[in-house]
Design an enzyme around this catalytic site. Structure first.
Site, short mmCIF file in Angstrom:
data_model
loop_
_atom_site.label_atom_id
_atom_site.label_comp_id
_atom_site.label_asym_id
_atom_site.label_seq_id
_atom_site.Cartn_x
_atom_site.Cartn_y
_atom_site.Cartn_z
CG ASP A 1 -12.30 -3.58 61.78
OD1 ASP A 1 -11.33 -3.39 61.02
OD2 ASP A 1 -12.19 -4.26 62.83
CB SER A 2 -11.25 -7.09 59.03
OG SER A 2 -10.46 -6.75 60.15
CB CYS A 11 -10.61 -1.98 58.45
SG CYS A 11 -9.61 -3.35 57.84
CD GLU A 55 -8.36 -10.11 67.94
OE1 GLU A 55 -8.37 -11.34 67.86
OE2 GLU A 55 -8.86 -9.34 67.09
CB CYS A 93 -2.79 -1.68 63.88
SG CYS A 93 -3.78 -3.18 64.18
CG HIS A 122 -6.50 -5.19 67.22
ND1 HIS A 122 -7.04 -5.18 65.96
CD2 HIS A 122 -7.11 -6.22 67.87
CE1 HIS A 122 -7.93 -6.16 65.86
NE2 HIS A 122 -8.00 -6.80 66.99
#
Lengths: 279, 279
Positions: free
Chosen positions: A21-22, A84, A163, A195, A197
């Site tokens: 993932d990034s 990702c 985050e 996404c 997240h």
């Protein structure tokens, strides 16, 4: 002779699943893989030194993804999960053409999950600006079925909120309302969290969308699809013991360890530092 | 002979000011430089291909900053402004030791501005997690005066809010309240906006802090300090016509142009693409 072949096959099955993932978001995918495939070894690479991929051009995302794959191949993995959304939408086709190793992204499993759940054929997709602009989910959904209503919406602040642990705060609810009110009016019955997240914000998203809207968690769907692929390819580990997990990043390993443990809800051991630009 | 020397000096004065930032935020500094020094040529480099610098390790930020300077030197600049709080706090000393060209960061001017404004000697500093952790403003403030009360607070969501144009929204006010309530209770009389994005959020910040708290805009202070340095070094342009502005980025020039015009409040011409990793 037969036993030698089966030994080689077994050795191959015991290789790890590679996940990249990034940065840290792909840990939501890794978490579901750990849950569903507890005996598999997993090597996770988070490209924290070049995070985020979302705002980068397709050329750059392709080059980064290629380097990420090169690193995972050096680790001797048997299968690669692109955890990702940006890399899945912009680079998966490209790296699949280059490498001779089976791979899976998060888009196709997410789309499949939505198709399985929808009744009214009205599906919403939320993601970063890059993912929404790429139309990757639309294309994947239309591959399954032509007669769909698809409504997409970029929710760029969700990543930063997740985050920063802004989950239950009133500000998060207000921002989610701004983003989702229009989607809600469109009477979708299924919403793809496009996404990595966003699963962290499931609760505020669900409370705005209401209980009639089914949420599709790409991380869960990707873990299911990984399991299915390993079975189909006869690559499922025959190990009876808990798999080993290795974590690598391209910058700030200590920070990854700290936030990563929140994402995973479990301890992360040593985090290796990789000079990814040299791959 | 004298005329030749003065011609060389004049040629040198006509060189551009180089400005670099991790991306788009440094345009708030460039905007103030344009305003205060309208006849100066300016070359701006935004490292959008490796943005953001905030979460990166000091080693990586130093390497990136060195490459950014190499690019600006190739453009033949006479002076360099590090319009990025992270690079100013982690890399300015390092690049100043390496290169033989005068440079300025945003930290020292911001600290000086606060010292000039404070009466009670109670100063607040807000910035990204990286800037606050670096203690750069504390150190710079204490260089001016030993008898200060300094209260710092990281406001990590402010960058994302500013970039998404979340300025007047109720959510921004709620988040600003979360971040600033404690600072307000500490009875500071001056608050340093220690991030190049924060001037965009001046209004919500000011409305929470109240009119008794003076805000120090690092961008304005850095432009003033640049002007002073150019005068002191006899590097001020003697041109009587409007300066030329050139913009370069390391990825997504079209996007930079679009968001950059919002930041600057004026048109940006052509934006050049630079392969910064080769510098």
């Amino acid at each position: 002779m037969k036993s030698k072949i089966s030994r080689i096959a077994n050795d191959h099955r015991r290789k790890a699943i590679g996940v990249f993932d990034s940065g840290i978001g792909g840990l939501t995918v890794a978490k579901e893989i750990f849950k569903l495939l507890p005996n598999e070894d997993v090597v996770y690479f988070g490209d924290t030194g070049r995070y985020p991929y979302g705002p980068r051009s397709p050329e750059v995302v392709k080059r980064f993804s290629r380097q990420d794959v090169n690193f995972l191949l050096e680790q001797g993995v048997k299968y690669i999960v692109v955890a990702c959304n940006t890399a899945s939408s912009l680079a998966l086709g490209y790296i699949q053409r280059i490498y001779n190793i089976p791979m899976l992204g998060v888009i196709e499993p997410g789309a499949r999950g939505a198709i399985e759940k929808t009744v009214t054929k009205r599906i919403g997709v939320i993601g970063t600006q890059g993912t929404i602009n790429s139309l990757a989910y639309e294309k994947a959904l239309r591959n399954f079925s032509g007669s769909l209503q698809i409504i997409s919406k970029a929710c760029p602040l969700f990543v930063a909120l997740a985050e920063e642990g802004y989950i239950d705060q009133p500000a998060t609810r207000l921002i989610a309302q701004d983003y989702l009110t229009e989607l809600k009016k469109k009477n979708i019955d299924t919403l793809i969290l496009g996404c990595t997240h966003y699963p962290l914000l499931k609760q505020p998203i669900a409370s705005i969308m209401g209980e009639k809207v089914k949420l599709v968690d790409s991380a869960e769907e990707t873990a299911k699809a990984t399991r299915k692929a390993l079975i189909d390819l006869d690559l499922l580990s025959t190990s009876q013991t808990a798999g080993k997990r290795k974590f690598f990043v391209s910058d700030t390993p200590e920070k990854f360890k700290k936030i990563g443990e929140l994402f995973l809800g479990q301890k992360i051991g040593k985090v290796g530092l990789v000079d990814i630009n040299s791959y």
